[in-house]
Write a protein that holds these residues in place. Structure first.
Motif, PDB file in Angstrom:
ATOM      1  N   LEU A 149       9.457  15.951 -40.859  1.00 15.21           N
ATOM      2  CA  LEU A 149      10.274  15.304 -41.990  1.00 15.21           C
ATOM      3  C   LEU A 149      11.531  15.074 -41.409  1.00 15.21           C
ATOM      4  CD1 LEU A 149       9.483  17.394 -45.267  1.00 15.21           C
ATOM      5  CD2 LEU A 149       8.779  15.063 -44.802  1.00 15.21           C
ATOM      6  N   ARG A 150      12.152  15.908 -40.555  1.00 15.30           N
ATOM      7  CA  ARG A 150      13.456  15.420 -39.915  1.00 15.30           C
ATOM      8  C   ARG A 150      13.216  14.482 -39.070  1.00 15.30           C
ATOM      9  NH1 ARG A 150      17.353  16.227 -39.288  1.00 15.30           N
ATOM     10  NH2 ARG A 150      17.945  17.761 -37.715  1.00 15.30           N
ATOM     11  N   GLU A 151      12.364  14.692 -38.094  1.00 21.77           N
ATOM     12  CA  GLU A 151      12.305  13.405 -37.235  1.00 21.77           C
ATOM     13  C   GLU A 151      11.789  12.007 -37.677  1.00 21.77           C
ATOM     14  OE1 GLU A 151       9.535  15.432 -34.545  1.00 21.77           O
ATOM     15  OE2 GLU A 151      11.103  16.427 -33.473  1.00 21.77           O
ATOM     16  N   SER A 152      11.236  12.128 -38.832  1.00 19.02           N
ATOM     17  CA  SER A 152      10.809  10.829 -39.672  1.00 19.02           C
ATOM     18  C   SER A 152      12.106  10.119 -40.281  1.00 19.02           C
ATOM     19  CB  SER A 152       9.602  10.901 -40.330  1.00 19.02           C
ATOM     20  OG  SER A 152      10.055  11.656 -41.597  1.00 19.02           O
ATOM     21  N   GLY A 153      13.041  10.878 -40.496  1.00 22.29           N
ATOM     22  CA  GLY A 153      14.187  10.450 -41.244  1.00 22.29           C
ATOM     23  C   GLY A 153      14.218  10.812 -42.620  1.00 22.29           C
ATOM     24  N   ARG A 154      12.882  11.330 -43.052  1.00 20.27           N
ATOM     25  CA  ARG A 154      12.926  11.468 -44.660  1.00 20.27           C
ATOM     26  C   ARG A 154      13.676  12.810 -45.051  1.00 20.27           C
ATOM     27  NH1 ARG A 154       6.475  11.081 -44.942  1.00 20.27           N
ATOM     28  NH2 ARG A 154       6.611  11.892 -42.867  1.00 20.27           N
TER      29      ARG A 154
END
Length: 423
Positions: free
Chosen positions: A58-63
């Motif tokens: 979730l962090r790396e996807s920007g969400r």
């Protein structure tokens, strides 16, 4: 982006490292028998590790921003302490402390450890170790509070104010968190050339950057990921076993409560400070070489803890506890930094989440099944088994190799390590 994550890691550490100091009070106050106390910790560790991979994705996807992750962690922290204080039955305690509290701590842990590695890709070992160390020695004051101050007359209020205090530290530090851009490296370091700084040059020669930026799917295709997972499972299980059983073992051997609390505090201090020291050492001499030595130290320390306790030698018991804490703490920053070394920084939160997920099992093995082994074989059999596991993992660690290094095909596919700077 070093000191703020460090403070937040100290704030969540007491839930794991000081928990065993609450066992007598919670058992007497709530009527929970000993097995439930150890399984509460085991399930907490399970959820703390379980959220590492989804949080990373979730962090790396920007969400999910770093701030949002930290605020969620703060909520989980206070709910966990409130559950221990006021749960009407043990099921509510499992949901509040083990599930919600463990999930919150896992989100904080994953955010802090991976963030510092991204900001310091050229010296990630020492920086990651420093931040990771807060997860142990931050518990020291609470070990003494739980052992010497908290009892059945004041446990509710004590756990409540501690929960809100620690949640405030997590929330306030998280407000200032931010990530570097993808592929970011410091402007004075070129990862494709020999650095002018001798410290950086030595670190990169001993721990060369990953051949390419592996996605989680690509990392999962490499056998070394599963070997890292298994090695962390074994060593983390031994570490959690020591955290869960050193206090009751010391008391059964006749040591006074203050001595047991001191031993556990020294274990936590050395566990935390050792993470920073071992990270610095691994920057100089190599991550894999350092890991092998740490596994051997961890294994031998289990024999020493049991021997010193069984003969009633207090100074040796304190020393063995510190050595055990050093070995048990050092493994985590080593694996965190090694994951970035092997698979790159861009997807490190997800890739390390896969490796760190082994703690899902190690928490149950070290705490829950550890109680079963102690009941069946006694403390002697349990500590001997833990020591043998540590030594065996040291042998396995010799097989860890950076994927793609020396392979022309892999190096030809490598994504260039470009340097983006903060605008």
């Amino acid at each position: 982006m070093v000191f703020l994550p460090w403070i937040a890691m100290m704030a969540i550490s007491s839930s794991e490292y000081a928990f065993s100091s609450t066992d007598e009070t919670l058992s007497e106050a709530h009527g929970w028998h000993g097995a439930h106390i150890f399984w509460l910790l085991g399930v907490w560790v399970l959820f703390q590790a379980a959220v590492a991979f989804p949080t990373g994705k979730l962090r790396e996807s920007g969400r999910l921003s770093a701030r949002a992750a930290m605020l969620c962690g703060a909520v989980g922290t206070v709910l966990g302490y409130l559950a221990l204080a006021y749960a009407p039955n043990v099921i509510v305690a499992y949901i509040g402390f083990s599930v919600l509290g463990g999930t919150g701590a896992g989100m904080v842990y994953a955010t802090c450890v991976n963030m510092v590695g991204k900001w310091y890709p050229e010296r990630k070992g020492g920086k990651t170790g420093f931040v990771n160390g807060g997860f142990a020695y931050g518990s020291v004051p609470f070990i003494f509070i739980f052992t010497n101050y908290m009892d059945t007359s004041n446990y509710g209020g004590t756990l409540t104010w501690i929960g809100f205090l620690l949640a405030a530290f997590v929330a306030v530090t998280g407000i200032f968190f931010r990530d570097p851009p993808k592929n970011w490296w410091p402007v004075h370091v070129d990862p494709l050339k020999v650095a002018d700084d001798p410290r950086v040059r030595r670190s990169l020669s001993k721990n060369p950057p990953a051949v390419k930026q592996y996605t989680p799917r690509e990392a999962a295709r490499t056998p070394v990921l599963y070997l890292m997972w298994f090695c962390l499972l074994m060593t983390a299980g031994v570490n959690i076993f020591g955290i869960a059983f050193q206090v009751p073992f010391g008391k059964e051997m006749g040591f006074a409560g203050g001595i047991v609390a001191l031993a556990m505090s020294l274990k936590a201090v050395v566990n935390g400070t050792g993470r920073g020291v071992i990270g610095w050492i691994s920057d100089r001499f190599g991550r894999r070489q350092t890991l092998t030595i740490v596994c051997v130290i961890l294994g031998l320390a289990q024999f020493a803890v049991y021997l010193s306790g069984s003969i009633g030698n207090m100074p040796l018991f304190l020393l063995a506890s510190m050595i055990s804490g050093f070995g048990g703490g050092a493994i985590f920053p080593l694996f965190a930094a090694m994951t970035a070394d092997y698979f790159g920084e861009n997807n490190n939160a997800s890739n390390y989440g896969m490796v760190y997920s082994s703690k899902l099992v190690s928490g149950l093995v070290g705490s829950g099944l550890g109680a079963v082994v102690v009941a069946a074989w006694g403390y002697g059999g349990a500590f001997v088994l833990a020591g043998c596991i540590g030594l065996f993992t040291g042998i396995l660690s010799l097989l860890l190799k950076q994927p793609g290094r020396g392979s022309r095909a892999a190096e030809a596919e490598a994504v260039p390590m470009t340097r983006a700077t903060v605008a």
